[in-house]
Design a protein around this motif. Structure first.
Motif, PDB file in Angstrom:
ATOM      1  N   GLN A 362      20.351  15.930  16.371  1.00 31.47           N
ATOM      2  CA  GLN A 362      20.845  16.607  15.605  1.00 31.47           C
ATOM      3  C   GLN A 362      20.253  18.113  15.965  1.00 31.47           C
ATOM      4  O   GLN A 362      20.694  18.952  16.019  1.00 31.47           O
ATOM      5  N   GLU A 363      19.544  18.164  17.308  1.00 31.57           N
ATOM      6  CA  GLU A 363      18.904  19.210  17.342  1.00 31.57           C
ATOM      7  C   GLU A 363      20.333  19.507  17.942  1.00 31.57           C
ATOM      8  O   GLU A 363      20.428  21.091  19.156  1.00 31.57           O
ATOM      9  N   PHE A 364      20.433  18.597  18.793  1.00 35.11           N
ATOM     10  CA  PHE A 364      22.098  18.577  20.086  1.00 35.11           C
ATOM     11  C   PHE A 364      22.699  20.144  19.349  1.00 35.11           C
ATOM     12  O   PHE A 364      23.089  20.612  20.372  1.00 35.11           O
ATOM     13  N   VAL A 365      23.364  19.001  18.403  1.00 37.69           N
ATOM     14  CA  VAL A 365      24.140  19.520  17.061  1.00 37.69           C
ATOM     15  C   VAL A 365      23.799  21.479  17.095  1.00 37.69           C
ATOM     16  O   VAL A 365      24.413  22.409  17.501  1.00 37.69           O
ATOM     17  N   ALA A 366      22.272  21.396  17.114  1.00 42.05           N
ATOM     18  CA  ALA A 366      21.917  22.928  16.604  1.00 42.05           C
ATOM     19  C   ALA A 366      22.206  23.926  17.592  1.00 42.05           C
ATOM     20  O   ALA A 366      22.730  25.068  17.270  1.00 42.05           O
ATOM     21  N   ARG A 374      26.385  30.277  12.359  1.00 40.43           N
ATOM     22  CA  ARG A 374      25.587  30.094  11.427  1.00 40.43           C
ATOM     23  C   ARG A 374      24.674  32.107  11.857  1.00 40.43           C
ATOM     24  O   ARG A 374      25.584  32.744  11.489  1.00 40.43           O
ATOM     25  N   ILE A 375      24.547  32.285  13.284  1.00 41.35           N
ATOM     26  CA  ILE A 375      23.958  33.197  13.623  1.00 41.35           C
ATOM     27  C   ILE A 375      25.540  34.462  13.584  1.00 41.35           C
ATOM     28  O   ILE A 375      25.415  35.568  13.693  1.00 41.35           O
ATOM     29  N   PRO A 380      31.040  28.133   6.742  1.00 38.46           N
ATOM     30  CA  PRO A 380      31.300  27.106   6.842  1.00 38.46           C
ATOM     31  C   PRO A 380      31.796  26.168   7.812  1.00 38.46           C
ATOM     32  O   PRO A 380      31.817  25.017   7.281  1.00 38.46           O
ATOM     33  N   ARG A 381      32.863  27.606   7.971  1.00 36.08           N
ATOM     34  CA  ARG A 381      34.162  27.117   8.407  1.00 36.08           C
ATOM     35  C   ARG A 381      33.982  26.060   9.533  1.00 36.08           C
ATOM     36  O   ARG A 381      34.260  25.532  10.144  1.00 36.08           O
ATOM     37  N   LEU A 458      27.725  40.195   8.424  1.00 38.28           N
ATOM     38  CA  LEU A 458      26.800  39.243   8.599  1.00 38.28           C
ATOM     39  C   LEU A 458      26.319  40.924   7.132  1.00 38.28           C
ATOM     40  O   LEU A 458      26.391  41.575   7.236  1.00 38.28           O
ATOM     41  N   PRO A 459      25.349  39.575   6.296  1.00 37.10           N
ATOM     42  CA  PRO A 459      24.759  40.685   5.190  1.00 37.10           C
ATOM     43  C   PRO A 459      23.693  41.224   6.105  1.00 37.10           C
ATOM     44  O   PRO A 459      22.874  40.966   7.116  1.00 37.10           O
TER      45      PRO A 459
END
Ligand code: DUC
Ligand code: ZN
Ligand code: ZN
Ligand code: ZN
Length: 461
Positions: A362-366, A374-375, A380-381, A458-459
């Motif tokens: 999961q960390e690999f995916v992150a 995200r950054i 979510p596209r 970005l917001p």
């Protein structure tokens, strides 16, 4: 339609057994434990494989004009090679000539990138400051889907910006809801060290790391963090290669500053000994900036990725063939800086990160996808597996192995920095916008199939 059947889905948040149905618009339509295959729908067998979000490489230089050469992988060959390695999106760099318009350069890069086989987006480099840049930044953010700008603190008399330009640009980006990214090396110090080394007769590739030692990066990282802090704006430091920069980022984050750091797999694998090869070309092939470091720096980079103080991985994919590297045969400062790697990023990180226990799947995916999405505001596209997201998936064989070689890679460059390495963790199939584009060694990339991805502002806080 595509039915991805029997796989185990791994996202940055969780791991679960489910099928995925992709619709004809290239999006994920349904995620469910068991799906009945609709008639006429193609089945992709994912039994025994992990199904992860396609990799996002936020730092590539396809067909980049640089140091008297043009990088040999173009937007087609480079993105196709990425697909073969499980990377389904890139963020490349628009590099305006000094003094020229950011907007015109962005238009020129849009045309070059029309041939891309995978989705792409752009950071735009700010290489000088004037009223037109101030205006173009707003147009790019508000009308062109650009939410990040790039700054080179290195490359004096070429791309380098001084602190005044940095301050103006960081402030303007902050106002617009955009993120400043920075190549952090002190360009004056590099130019000074290069001149001194050349005067001493040090003309070979071994002088390259000596001309830009770790302090040169550490100082620039600390400086840009201080400037961004002064303006209360976020900053993203590309290709963090030293303990000094990694610690500067971690310290700033612990003070509450929004500072992000990116790591390249090659900095986790190679050390400065690559420059001591008795063969000039072998050493020249590793000339990139920042250079490979004494080995202890790798520990700081891994620690940064594990702890989350460093968030993303990229390649800085920038290919120069032997004939191009030859430009620096008698003077190391003329060796085009750059190393290839888009095809191997995912495998190298799985092999050295997950199989060693440093990172969970999961960390690999992150670090290969979700954190970048995200950054740079692509969620979510991109970067996740949810209904409605783009169907960009990699079907990963966690136990599979392959031996990396320029003889079999798809990158348009005549060497591979990882030549001969056998890695565990292989992209068996890659799905881009709902199409199987890499199937057990069969690359089915389509010239021009890639789409320009607009990234909204970005917001703002
Ligand atoms: N470093 C490289 O090695 N190549 C491209 C640009 C950069 O900063
Ligand atoms: Zn750089
Ligand atoms: Zn050190
Ligand atoms: Zn770069």
């Amino acid at each position: 339609m595509l039915h991805v059947k029997g796989g185990t889905i791994v996202t940055a948040e969780r791991t679960f057994r489910a099928d995925i149905l992709c619709d004809d618009n290239g999006r994920i339509a349904t995620i469910a434990p068991e799906i009945d295959t609709p008639t006429g729908c193609e089945i992709v067998d994912a039994h025994g494989l992990l199904v992860m979000p396609g990799g996002i490489d936020p730092h590539t230089h396809m067909e980049m004009p640089f140091m008297g050469s043009i990088a040999s992988d173009d937007f087609y060959t480079g993105t196709a090679a990425g697909l073969a390695g499980g990377t389904t999106s890139i963020i490349d760099f628009v590099i305006p000539d000094s003094g020229s318009s950011l907007l015109e350069a962005w238009k020129a890069w849009r045309i070059k990138a029309e041939k891309a086989a995978a989705d792409y987006s752009f950071h735009v480099a700010v290489t000088h400051w004037d009223d037109q840049v101030h205006q173009d930044m707003a147009t790019l953010v508000n009308e062109c889907g650009v939410n990040s700008f790039k700054h080179f603190m290195a490359y004096k008399n070429a791309l380098m910006v001084d602190d005044d330009v940095l301050l103006h640009s960081i402030r303007r980006a902050g106002e617009l809801g955009a993120l400043c990214t920075v190549h952090a090396e002190n360009g004056d110090a590099v130019a000074y060290m290069q001149a001194r080394l050349l005067a001493e007769g040090r003309t070979g590739p071994d002088a390259h790391p000596a001309s830009r030692p770790p302090t040169v990066e550490g100082e620039a990282a600390q400086r840009v963090i201080a400037l961004a802090g002064l303006l209360d704006a976020p900053v993203y430091i590309v290709h963090v290669s030293t303990a000094e920069a990694a610690h500067a980022i971690a310290d700033a984050r612990m003070r509450g500053q929004r500072v992000y750091g990116e790591v390249l797999p090659q900095h986790l694998v190679f050390d400065e000994s690559v420059y001591s090869s008795p063969d000039w070309l072998t050493a020249a092939r590793y000339v990139m900036s920042p250079p490979f470091r004494p080995r202890h720096h790798q520990h700081a980079l891994w620690a940064g990725l594990t702890s989350g103080q460093l968030q993303t991985t990229a390649t800085d994919h920038c290919c120069f063939c032997a004939g191009q590297k030859e430009n620096g045969r008698t003077n190391f400062t003329h060796i085009p800086n750059g190393t290839p790697g888009i095809e191997d990023r995912m495998s190298i990180l799985w092999h050295h990160g997950v199989t060693t226990g440093r990172l969970s799947p999961q960390e690999f995916v992150a670090i290969t996808s979700t954190n970048t999405a995200r950054i740079f505001n692509m969620l979510p596209r991109k970067g996740c597996i949810v209904e409605g997201a783009d169907a960009d998936l990699v079907l990963w064989d966690a136990q599979g192995t392959r031996t990396i070689s320029a003889r079999t890679h798809h990158q348009n460059v005549d060497y591979n920095i990882y030549e001969g390495m056998t890695v565990t963790g292989v992209a068996r199939r890659t799905i881009s916008a709902g199409r199987v584009v890499w199937d057990e060694g069969d690359l089915r990339a389509t010239r021009g199939a890639g789409r320009y991805i607009e990234r909204p502002a970005l917001p703002r806080r």
